[in-house]
Design a protein around this motif. Structure first.
Motif, PDB file in Angstrom:
ATOM      1  N   UNK A 691       0.820  -1.196   0.000  1.00  0.00           N
ATOM      2  CA  UNK A 691       0.000   0.000   0.000  1.00  0.00           C
ATOM      3  C   UNK A 691       0.870   1.268   0.000  1.00  0.00           C
ATOM      4  N   UNK A 692       1.974   1.181   0.753  1.00  0.00           N
ATOM      5  CA  UNK A 692       2.798   2.381   0.865  1.00  0.00           C
ATOM      6  C   UNK A 692       3.714   2.557  -0.351  1.00  0.00           C
ATOM      7  N   UNK A 693       3.713   1.560  -1.245  1.00  0.00           N
ATOM      8  CA  UNK A 693       4.508   1.722  -2.459  1.00  0.00           C
ATOM      9  C   UNK A 693       5.934   1.223  -2.348  1.00  0.00           C
ATOM     10  N   UNK A 694       6.260   0.570  -1.217  1.00  0.00           N
ATOM     11  CA  UNK A 694       7.611   0.019  -1.099  1.00  0.00           C
ATOM     12  C   UNK A 694       7.760  -1.226  -1.968  1.00  0.00           C
ATOM     13  N   UNK A 695       6.611  -1.864  -2.205  1.00  0.00           N
ATOM     14  CA  UNK A 695       6.609  -3.061  -3.053  1.00  0.00           C
ATOM     15  C   UNK A 695       5.367  -3.017  -3.938  1.00  0.00           C
ATOM     16  N   UNK A 696       5.381  -3.829  -5.004  1.00  0.00           N
ATOM     17  CA  UNK A 696       4.175  -3.868  -5.833  1.00  0.00           C
ATOM     18  C   UNK A 696       3.801  -5.310  -6.162  1.00  0.00           C
ATOM     19  N   UNK A 697       2.568  -5.479  -6.571  1.00  0.00           N
ATOM     20  CA  UNK A 697       2.076  -6.818  -6.882  1.00  0.00           C
ATOM     21  C   UNK A 697       1.625  -6.817  -8.341  1.00  0.00           C
TER      22      UNK A 697
END
Ligand code: ADP
Ligand code: MG
Length: 706
Positions: A691-697
């Motif tokens: 959600x915070x944008x540190x990772x993506x799916x």
């Protein structure tokens, strides 16, 4: 017509001889010094007491000074000039000496200044709030007409006056030109003083008065200084949009400025008071009594009251041989849900402290909490340096409500103000360092109005961590419904109100069966055990006379406590407590000993302080998942265990990612779970990272680091 009848009957006396005699007998040394040092020294300071004690003539001269100061200053200058009392090395030089009077017997409060003081010599005390830059002011303007005649016009405080036309006989020229080269100038500065906080009771707004300062006393004081100003009260006509008004403004034509650095001297402590204070200090229940005397109408929050007690007494400021200074003031911050009596508490503290200021973070003045340099109408185009609340509260307590709402400028200046206890201003022509040696009691609301149980505390405090770490104690006060406590508060509040109603009704019309004794009894729960006036004296006395030292036992206890907190951090754990906290612990222990007026800091002081600090740390920095205190959690809002989790998740993704950085999500979760983390927690954290944008799916069950 009787001559002189319609003229004001001014007694014409030959003061020249009187002043000559006075100066020759009492001020020979000072005049000789002026002869040697002129023009670097050019003011003669005359002590009012010396005039007064100069026999019968002296009494007359002294009275005349108060009544007719303009004339007297002229008389003394004339006496110096005619009798050549100041002889400079240059033969024919006529030195221009300022005559300044100090040590006036009676000081007048700013709010008591009235129109009958106009033209009189007055002495007012206050805190310097604003100062302009020192700039030359024209005192004698020389003009030239196109025909070459010169016209001279004297200038005073206020607008510049130009002559109507050339004054030379027969000349009709109207267009005159100012020639600065022939004109005379003097250094000038405008100041504004305001009533000092200790003179104000019951939340009065301090009043101010402006000062006009010229020549060698310009630039000698800085905002925040406590000064006594002696001078002549002058009036100047108001002028709105070019129309003259019948209302006049007043200002003081400053004759001399004396420094009044009195710390707690202004609190008068009689011998009886001292006896009472000493008796109180020996009372075994003194700590309870003190805490119960702080805002008794507010129920509960005993730990906050204990902390405020320590803050009022304060630790000891230390000067080190290398010139550095360690602050003794204790800063306390209360962060909490609305409606839990934070503001009420702050207002009460103002009443208990010998010197305190209440202000809101969203300050109404341009100076805000610290200080600012502005160019406004006050300075007539000059830059003005204005002191904010922390400077005005120097040597006292600054109670700042709604601290989270302070502006950006204050936020950055506050770092220096809190730790170094000074405020540096460097803007335009102004560079200054103002003192702010005060204890700060702040109140703030959580970022989103109320505390949210599901968000870390650190995220909910709308203040930078660097600032938070400067508070010695930080209380997080949540307003969670809790049956027993709520009932007690309700009863306490209702009780206070109903006693109030009873008194109001009784005063209107006596109620049968109600008498003084009954009312006193009813009021007991909300009556402070030590009355506020006595409390202020007690604090002032302790600060003035008590300087305790650590006993060996207390030292060991404090060091052991600090080491215990530090040791909670092994190699890969965060540093739970920084050296700043150790300093805070020492200051608090000093304050604790001061409450007893003890010269030794005992183990009991150390224990008391440890209890309070433990409570605070537990609220903000206790990390339940690892069981340790973590100041970094406060600093970054992320606890150590959570940081570890984030790091492990990232590592796991990197470890199993393909060449495009993609990893199978369930595998990642499984790896981290095997490292000892709870599955739910890992999933929650991973979701948060997405959600915070540190990772993506990019695809279902596939994660990638950004
Ligand atoms: P805050 O600044 O925390 O938002 P206030 O100081 O304005 O709150 O307090 C709101 C009101 O509630 C005040 O009138 C106060 O007296 C009352 N109040 C709140 N908590 C208590 C308490 N524990 N005991 C007595 N009165 C309380
Ligand atoms: Mg409030």
């Amino acid at each position: 017509m009787v001559p002189g009848k319609d003229v004001e009957s001014v007694e014409i006396t030959d003061r020249d001889a009187d002043w000559h005699r006075f100066l020759k007998t009492r001020y020979k040394k000072e005049l000789d010094e002026l002869s040697r040092e002129y023009p670097y020294k050019r003011s003669l300071y005359i002590n009012y007491r010396d005039i007064e004690s100069f026999g019968k003539t002296g009494t007359e001269l002294a009275d005349e000074l108060l009544e007719n100061p303009g004339k007297v200053i002229g008389d003394v200058k004339d006496a110096i000039r005619t009798h050549r009392l100041v002889k400079t090395r240059k033969k024919d030089e006529q030195p221009d000496i300022n005559v300044r009077f100090i040590n006036l017997p009676r000081k007048i409060a700013i709010r008591e200044i009235r129109s009958d003081h106009i033209g009189k010599f007055i002495s007012v005390e206050g805190i310097l709030r604003k100062t302009t830059e020192v700039r030359p002011r024209i005192t004698l303007a020389v003009f030239r007409c196109p025909a070459g005649h010169r016209t001279v016009k004297a200038q005073s405080y206020g607008p510049f006056v130009e002559p109507d036309g050339c004054q030379a006989d027969g000349c009709t020229q109207k267009k005159l030109e100012l020639i600065p080269r022939f004109s005379r100038f003097v250094d000038s500065q405008k100041l504004r003083i305001q009533e000092s906080p200790e003179g104000l009771r019951g939340g009065e707004q301090p009043q101010t008065i402006d000062l006009d300062v010229i020549d060698d006393i310009c630039g000698t004081s800085a905002p925040g200084d406590r000064i006594v100003v002696n001078g002549i009260l002058r009036s100047i006509q108001r002028n709105s949009y070019g129309t003259k008004s019948t209302i006049f403004d007043i200002y003081v034509e400053c004759n001399s400025i004396e420094v009044a650095e009195k710390e707690f001297e202004e609190v008068n402590i009689s011998e009886e008071d001292e006896k009472e204070i000493l008796a109180l200090s020996k009372d075994p229940n003194i700590y309870r009594k003190i805490a119960h005397s702080i805002a008794p109408t507010i129920y509960g929050v005993d730990d906050v009251k204990d902390a405020i007690a320590l803050q009022l007494f304060g630790g000891i400021a230390k000067e080190m041989p290398d010139g550095s200074r360690l602050r003794g003031d204790i800063h306390v911050l209360l962060i909490g849900d609305p409606g839990i009596a934070k503001s009420q508490m702050l207002r009460y503290v103002v009443r208990l402290s010998p010197r305190a200021i209440y202000t809101s973070g969203q300050s109404t003045t341009s100076a805000g909490l610290t200080a600012t340099a502005v160019k406004d109408e006050f300075g007539d185009g000059r830059w003005t340096l204005e002191a904010g609340a922390l400077v005005l509260a120097d040597m006292g307590v600054a109670c700042v409500d709604e601290m989270d709402k302070m502006d950006k400028h204050d936020r950055s200046a506050l770092h220096e103000a809190m730790e170094q206890q000074s405020i540096s201003v460097a803007k335009a022509g102004i560079t200054a360092t103002l003192k702010s040696r005060c204890a700060l009691l702040g109140a703030a609301n959580p970022k989103y109005g109320r505390f949210d149980d599901f968000v870390p505390i650190g995220d909910q405090i709308n203040m930078p961590p660097s600032l938070l770490s400067r508070f010695d104690l930080l209380f997080v006060l949540t307003d969670k419904p809790e049956h027993e406590r709520d009932l007690a508060i309700a009863e306490h509040i209702i009780k206070a109100h109903s006693v109030g109603e009873l008194i109001a009704q009784h005063n209107r019309e006596p109620i049968p069966g109600v008498d003084e004794e009954y009312i006193t009894e009813q009021l007991k729960p909300v009556t402070p055990e030590i009355d506020p006036a006595m409390f202020r004296k007690y604090v002032a006395y302790a600060k003035r006379s008590c300087f305790p030292r650590l006993s060996d036992e207390a030292r060991e206890t404090l060091i052991a406590y600090y080491m215990k907190l530090r040791d909670l951090a092994d190699a890969n754990k965060p540093v739970p407590v920084t050296a700043r906290q150790l300093e805070a612990i020492v200051r608090l222990a000093e304050a604790s000993a001061r409450i007893r007026l003890s010269s030794v800091i005992e183990k009991s002081d150390a224990d008391r302080v440890i209890t309070i600090i433990d409570t605070c740390l537990r609220q903000v920095a206790y990390d339940p998942s690892s069981g340790s205190f973590d100041i970094d959690m406060l600093a970054t809002g992320v606890s150590k265990s959570k940081r570890d989790l984030i790091r492990n998740i990232k590592q796991a993704i990197r470890d199993i990612a393909d060449e495009n950085g993609r990893a199978h999500k369930p595998d990642v979760i499984e790896i981290v779970r095997q490292q000892g983390f709870d599955r739910d927690e890992v999933e929650r954290q991973l979701t948060a990272m997405l959600r915070s944008g540190e990772a993506m799916e990019p695809k279902h069950d596939v994660v990638k680091l950004i």
